[in-house]
Design a protein around this motif. Structure first.
Motif, PDB file in Angstrom:
ATOM      1  N   GLY A 192       0.810  -1.212   0.000  1.00  0.00           N
ATOM      2  CA  GLY A 192       0.000   0.000   0.000  1.00  0.00           C
ATOM      3  C   GLY A 192       0.843   1.261   0.000  1.00  0.00           C
ATOM      4  N   ALA A 193       0.388   2.297  -0.704  1.00  0.00           N
ATOM      5  CA  ALA A 193       1.096   3.566  -0.810  1.00  0.00           C
ATOM      6  C   ALA A 193       0.592   4.565   0.231  1.00  0.00           C
ATOM      7  CB  ALA A 193       0.938   4.127  -2.223  1.00  0.00           C
ATOM      8  N   ALA A 194       1.031   5.820   0.111  1.00  0.00           N
ATOM      9  CA  ALA A 194       0.778   6.835   1.135  1.00  0.00           C
ATOM     10  C   ALA A 194      -0.696   7.095   1.383  1.00  0.00           C
ATOM     11  CB  ALA A 194       1.486   8.132   0.764  1.00  0.00           C
ATOM     12  N   ASN A 195      -1.541   6.958   0.376  1.00  0.00           N
ATOM     13  CA  ASN A 195      -2.974   7.130   0.584  1.00  0.00           C
ATOM     14  C   ASN A 195      -3.674   5.783   0.668  1.00  0.00           C
ATOM     15  OD1 ASN A 195      -2.775   6.299  -2.059  1.00  0.00           O
ATOM     16  ND2 ASN A 195      -4.288   7.752  -2.843  1.00  0.00           N
ATOM     17  N   GLY A 196      -2.896   4.723   0.830  1.00  0.00           N
ATOM     18  CA  GLY A 196      -3.459   3.384   0.919  1.00  0.00           C
ATOM     19  C   GLY A 196      -3.668   2.717  -0.419  1.00  0.00           C
ATOM     20  N   ALA A 197      -3.347   3.391  -1.517  1.00  0.00           N
ATOM     21  CA  ALA A 197      -3.635   2.863  -2.847  1.00  0.00           C
ATOM     22  C   ALA A 197      -2.947   1.529  -3.077  1.00  0.00           C
ATOM     23  CB  ALA A 197      -3.198   3.864  -3.913  1.00  0.00           C
ATOM     24  N   VAL A 198      -3.724   0.535  -3.502  1.00  0.00           N
ATOM     25  CA  VAL A 198      -3.191  -0.791  -3.794  1.00  0.00           C
ATOM     26  C   VAL A 198      -4.181  -1.506  -4.705  1.00  0.00           C
ATOM     27  CG1 VAL A 198      -4.252  -1.768  -1.706  1.00  0.00           C
ATOM     28  CG2 VAL A 198      -2.379  -2.979  -2.816  1.00  0.00           C
ATOM     29  N   ASP A 199      -3.652  -2.222  -5.684  1.00  0.00           N
ATOM     30  CA  ASP A 199      -4.501  -3.024  -6.552  1.00  0.00           C
ATOM     31  C   ASP A 199      -4.553  -4.446  -6.022  1.00  0.00           C
ATOM     32  OD1 ASP A 199      -6.049  -3.249  -9.090  1.00  0.00           O
ATOM     33  OD2 ASP A 199      -4.518  -4.752  -9.537  1.00  0.00           O
ATOM     34  N   VAL A 200      -5.646  -5.119  -6.282  1.00  0.00           N
ATOM     35  CA  VAL A 200      -5.824  -6.485  -5.784  1.00  0.00           C
ATOM     36  C   VAL A 200      -4.722  -7.402  -6.296  1.00  0.00           C
ATOM     37  CG1 VAL A 200      -7.354  -7.224  -7.655  1.00  0.00           C
ATOM     38  CG2 VAL A 200      -7.544  -8.296  -5.405  1.00  0.00           C
ATOM     39  N   THR A 201      -4.193  -7.152  -7.488  1.00  0.00           N
ATOM     40  CA  THR A 201      -3.140  -8.014  -8.021  1.00  0.00           C
ATOM     41  C   THR A 201      -1.839  -7.858  -7.231  1.00  0.00           C
ATOM     42  OG1 THR A 201      -2.586  -6.317  -9.670  1.00  0.00           O
ATOM     43  CG2 THR A 201      -4.095  -8.077 -10.348  1.00  0.00           C
TER      44      THR A 201
END
Length: 497
Positions: A145-154
């Motif tokens: 996860g990145a600074a804003n929580g961004a993450v893809d399911v893959t």
């Protein structure tokens, strides 16, 4: 874990430093004969309080502290703050969108992973007073996860596959527990879900997968709906260390008659380690407890408690299967009013004797749609192009081809996942009291058509106390957040995760 539902009902009160010191005293000399309020705010629980509620203090007194057990934490990374630098934390590959940012590789710019790491296996160097649930376990952090929580399911699927492939890298501390405080509002069954297949493959490899149920107040998020893994709901301890008065936290997903949480654990207003300058720290300063600690609520915190408890149990019974770990924790738990799931009680779990234990369910195929597994959680490039379709962050991805490779433990070969270079190939020299996996520069095109090298990454750096921005322009990742992120408002004085 974060969720959009019922956020206003999960307000978190600020804990004073005096209250935290009171909790520390309780940890030094736990009392089993009586139960007391853990702070005058009657809302925020230090880890000494949490450990007492689930009888982890009794387990520690008997010598069970998670020693010899590895715990993988797939989350937003871990920073080397005091409590996570005594030698029991290792950083696996950074599979996040920040892995290409100098100074942010493996570091937690969100604040979520550090908070959970403290709950699971935090410990002060030199005999200090801070202790997590399993302070002698080995924690392996895999950042997605990145600074804003961004993450893809893959990215999460790749991380689970990596943990399975490297579960025996440390023979003295093999990975036996995996904490995943992440979920999506997938629109397909857990039977066909690729994410569900990923966690079930870890289960088949002998790893107890512990997943947060979600903070929707309703249905359990994927992959928590998979019956083979340990899904955790959150309790509200009501300001005491007596589990008899605990209730289901208002935000906790309760599921349906077909799939409810397997166990419960304290998850409201839990005091753990602060990540100075992170997203959570900057946006929710009222959740700070002095200079070192931070208050968070959610089934994420509850799952972290259970992951630590599972490691403690596995220290005593190292040959337990993941199903038996679930049965021990569930069968020995303390009843929670209004819930089908009991709250973990390690004192009873360590004394329990299993006679019959089984788990059944429809076999998972994992050949469903990657896009449907994303649900409403989409990662978006700064130019507004979302990551959609049957692909990962590098290119097209067939779920059926991946499912076969994941089940055979061949999806990773060196630093390549499904044939694409992603990370390094070995461990590097430890730094900041933590061992580290090597990284790799990405090449090729992104889903928006741009090449990775053309993206102006943020030139942020970790200086030991805070994240400092330089003049670099950051790609504005937006849309996706860690498990449908729903941060409490400033007026609620807290953080829901």
């Amino acid at each position: 874990m974060t969720g959009r539902g019922r956020l206003a009902a999960a307000g978190v009160a600020v804990v004073t430093a005096a209250a935290l010191l009171q909790a520390g005293a309780a940890q030094a000399a736990p009392r089993r004969a009586s139960f007391t309020d853990y702070s005058y705010t009657a809302t925020a629980a230090g880890l000494a309080d949490v450990r007492r509620i689930v009888r982890d203090d009794v387990a520690a007194a008997a010598g069970y502290t998670g020693k010899g057990v590895g715990i993988a934490l797939i989350d937003t990374g871990v920073v080397p703050v005091p409590g996570l630098t005594s030698g029991n934390v290792a950083n696996g590959p950074d599979l996040s969108l920040e892995s290409q940012v100098p100074g942010l590789t493996r570091r937690d710019s969100y604040g979520h992973g550090t908070h959970l790491a403290g709950i699971i296996a935090g410990r002060d160097a030199g005999g200090g007073g801070f202790r997590g649930m399993a302070p002698d376990a080995k924690l392996l952090s895999v950042k997605v996860g990145a600074a804003n929580g961004a993450v893809d399911v893959t990215q999460v699927m790749a991380a689970v596959d990596w943990v399975v492939a490297h579960r025996n890298d440390d023979p003295a501390n093999p990975i036996k527990v995996l904490n995943l405080s992440y979920g999506t509002d997938s629109t397909q069954s857990w039977v066909t879900s690729p994410l569900s297949e990923a966690v079930e493959n870890a289960y088949r490899a002998g790893i107890s997968v512990v997943v947060a149920a979600g903070n929707t107040g309703g249905n359990i998020l994927l992959p928590g709906s998979n019956p083979y893994i340990i899904t955790v709901g959150a309790t509200d301890p009501q300001g005491t260390t007596n589990p008899a008065d605990d209730r289901i936290a208002s935000f906790s997903s309760t599921g349906t008659w077909g799939r409810a949480p397997d166990v419960m654990a304290p998850g409201r207003s839990i005091v753990s380690l602060r990540d100075p300058g992170s997203y959570a720290d900057v946006n929710y300063p009222s959740a700070r407890v002095g200079d070192r600690f931070f208050t968070g609520s959610g089934t994420s915190q509850a799952a972290a408690v259970v992951s630590g408890a599972a490691a403690v149990l596995l220290q005593k019974y190292p040959h337990l299967s993941p199903t038996q770990v679930m049965c021990h924790l569930r069968g020995s738990g303390t009843r929670v009013a209004g819930s089908y799931a009991p709250q973990v009680n390690l004192e009873r779990a360590l004394q329990s004797r299993l006679t019959r234990c089984g788990q059944g369910g429809t076999p998972v195929t994992g050949t469903g749609s990657i896009q449907r597994d994303r649900g409403t959680s989409l990662v978006t490039m700064g130019d507004g192009v979302p990551l959609t379709g049957e692909r990962d962050i590098f290119g097209p991805l067939s779920s059926s081809v991946w499912a076969r490779a994941s089940a055979a433990h061949t999806s990773w070969r060196g630093g390549d996942w499904m044939g694409r270079p992603w990370t390094g190939t070995g461990w590097t020299t430890p730094s900041d009291g933590q061992a580290n996996w090597s990284g790799k520069t990405w090449s090729g095109k992104t889903w928006s058509g741009k090449t990775w090298s053309d993206i102006a990454w943020a030139a942020q750096s970790w200086n030991g106390k805070t994240w400092s921005n330089s003049d670099g322009a950051a790609p504005m990742w937006s849309g996706a957040s860690w498990s449908l992120a729903g941060w409490l408002s400033a007026g609620d004085k807290g953080w829901l995760s």
